[in-house]
Scaffold this active site. Sequence first.
Site, PDB file in Angstrom:
ATOM      1  N   ASP A 159      40.143  52.965  18.360  1.00 48.81           N
ATOM      2  CA  ASP A 159      38.880  53.504  18.843  1.00 48.81           C
ATOM      3  C   ASP A 159      37.674  52.696  18.366  1.00 48.81           C
ATOM      4  O   ASP A 159      37.574  52.349  17.188  1.00 48.81           O
ATOM      5  CB  ASP A 159      38.750  54.948  18.327  1.00 48.81           C
ATOM      6  CG  ASP A 159      37.496  55.631  18.817  1.00 48.81           C
ATOM      7  OD1 ASP A 159      37.362  55.769  20.041  1.00 48.81           O
ATOM      8  OD2 ASP A 159      36.653  56.004  17.978  1.00 48.81           O
TER       9      ASP A 159
ATOM     10  N   GLU B 163      40.016  49.804  22.364  1.00 50.39           N
ATOM     11  CA  GLU B 163      38.970  50.487  23.117  1.00 50.39           C
ATOM     12  C   GLU B 163      37.682  49.735  22.828  1.00 50.39           C
ATOM     13  O   GLU B 163      36.983  50.000  21.862  1.00 50.39           O
ATOM     14  CB  GLU B 163      38.835  51.958  22.707  1.00 50.39           C
ATOM     15  CG  GLU B 163      37.951  52.744  23.668  1.00 50.39           C
ATOM     16  CD  GLU B 163      36.607  53.206  23.119  1.00 50.39           C
ATOM     17  OE1 GLU B 163      35.748  53.594  23.920  1.00 50.39           O
ATOM     18  OE2 GLU B 163      36.405  53.188  21.891  1.00 50.39           O
TER      19      GLU B 163
END
Length: 666
Positions: free
Chosen positions: A305, A347
């Site tokens: 993330d 990401e």
Amino acid sequence: MSGDTLGAGATGSAAARRDAAVRAWTALRPRLADDAVAALGEADADAFVTRAELALFDVHVPLGLLYGDRADALFERALGTALAAAAERPAALRRLDRRREIDPGWFQRARVQGYVCYVDRFCGTLDRLPEHLDHLEELGTTYLHLMPLLRPREGENDGGYAVADYRAVDPRLGTMADLETAAAALHAWDMSLCIDLVLNHTAREHPWAQGWLAGDPAYAGFYSAFPDRTLPDAYDATIPEVFPDRAPGSFSWVPEACGGAGGWVWTTFWPYQWDLDYTNPEVTLAMLGEITWLANRGVDVFRMDAVPFMWKRMGTSCQNQPEGHTLLQLLHALTRLAAPGVVFKAEAIVAPDDLVAYLGAHERFRPECELAYHNSLMVLLWSSLATGDVRLARQALRRMRPIPPSTTWVTYVRGHDDIGWAITDADAGAVGLDGFAHRRFLNDFYSGRFPGSFARGALFQENEATGDARISGSAASLCGIEDALERDDPAALDVGVRRLLLLYSVAYAFGGIPLLYTGDELALRNDTGYLDDPERAPDNRWMHRPPMDWAAAARRTDPATLEGRVFAGVRRLGEVRRSLLALRGGTEPEVLDAGSDAVLVWRRRHPRSGTFVGVANVSPHPQQVDADTVTGFGTFAQVHGSDGPLGVRGGRLTVPGLGWAWFAEP
Ligand code: GLC
Ligand code: GLC
């Protein structure tokens, strides 16, 4: 050049770093080999030491680059952590590792197709996931991304992206044992499990953060805080804000910080998400421990993330810094020593020029993440649909640097986040558009403000100072399905469905793992339920995170219903995709100009599996394309399409409005 000059020049050079790595390895190897035999037994120890040797430059060199002369000591500790994790790895996962070491491109196969959902919204609790695997299997799912499920802080938690404990599951969803059972069930169905690894920050309630705040030496330097605004202001001057409307700036005042005197803690996202300080190698090792521990629970893919934000540098956007890449490479190499079957997915929602580096495409290839979100393709699809024109997409996609053959994209239409218009001014300019004006148009269009727009989205994080904003809304609502249903207009509904399937036809065939976002297979519209929950109400990304509608799902087999049409369409995309070897990853599509600015045409050549060509007409009107450009003068059969076989006349193929087709060499 004299010997002296060469010697001096080599200090700190790549060659010197490699020499240092070899020296460290030579010193450590005998002990590591003994430890490995004791921990793993002869055969697995052999494999571990071989892996470690192969990964030497991917581990020691990054340690040297990031942490200087502490590299040797850290090297030993890092390998120790990896070995301990390897020793604890369950037998079933070791078998999976072995298969994947033999078949390292397992995630590139055409049969790999993803589905993304929230546990609570999809099936309530983890233990009920197996009851719904048939739904996923019907869709051809072989890769399941379960949205954040680790124990978050109490109260607001950014959809689970504020983790308070990496080793516990959110009790509302189940237990860690349930996660292990779910992973095993998925593996039994030949599906892999992806979960989020939120590594840029933890919740402020995480024990590391609390230890740091309390002055516990074990957590010294885990986060950063500044006693006054001098440095925060200097950094903020060049950092773009992620959440300008409710969390302006990148720092939050914490009265207990700085030994109780108060300080500004680095918080790129919400004030309760505290950025970890990876200039401190203890943080890196601690995170490695969490990743390998989770890998041993059965996680196959980590969605890394917000990785662009992990390393900060004064005077920059504090995104995409070279050290951030080095850090990812390090964590990747170490994780795969312990769990060689595990892959990383970046990401990195950044501009096209910055994106491919997360797949290791640097001046030389350096293994980093195997997968990355093709954010550019996603944004360009929505842009093309709004304008009925693919020139910008063609320009931007053609200009992207190729990705390394051992990696692949994940391609998607919608996800749980807003759509940020990552379109560069240079690409816009090259096709005669003003970047700012075009991004503004897209916001107007998808928020439904633009006259004649079919979309029903909403602006997210409108920034009055810069005029920037992003878009929330479900794919179906952005495609006009919500509007058509409200107006009870069957013709408009048809068009909306065509738009949705058109976008997915590209995501399923452009190259990479296609991700189906929960509810899109049933054309679920925006959900306003979040407005009743005070913790969610201020964040309109919840409008496109609807609970799974199982009543709607029950209509999926009825072709007379909206759900039936969309479900059958999406399912068929997956079926045909699986049969087309040319859709496997490892090769890049070539974007062609076949004589219509409304038709996206891409060709994938696979050395063994032949060539594939996709066409997608983003305009509502039929378009003609040059058949020879499409086929490259090869022999092709149409294997799938929106409207049956395309008509050919005088060397021109006619693609119906919002129609698409797939061709493959027979
Ligand atoms: C990622 C997530 C987003 C979250 C942010 C902070 O970008 O996708 O939902 O807000 O990270 O963790
Ligand atoms: C992450 C993503 C960005 C997104 C944000 C909040 O920063 O990179 O695209 O807007 O999270 O959703």
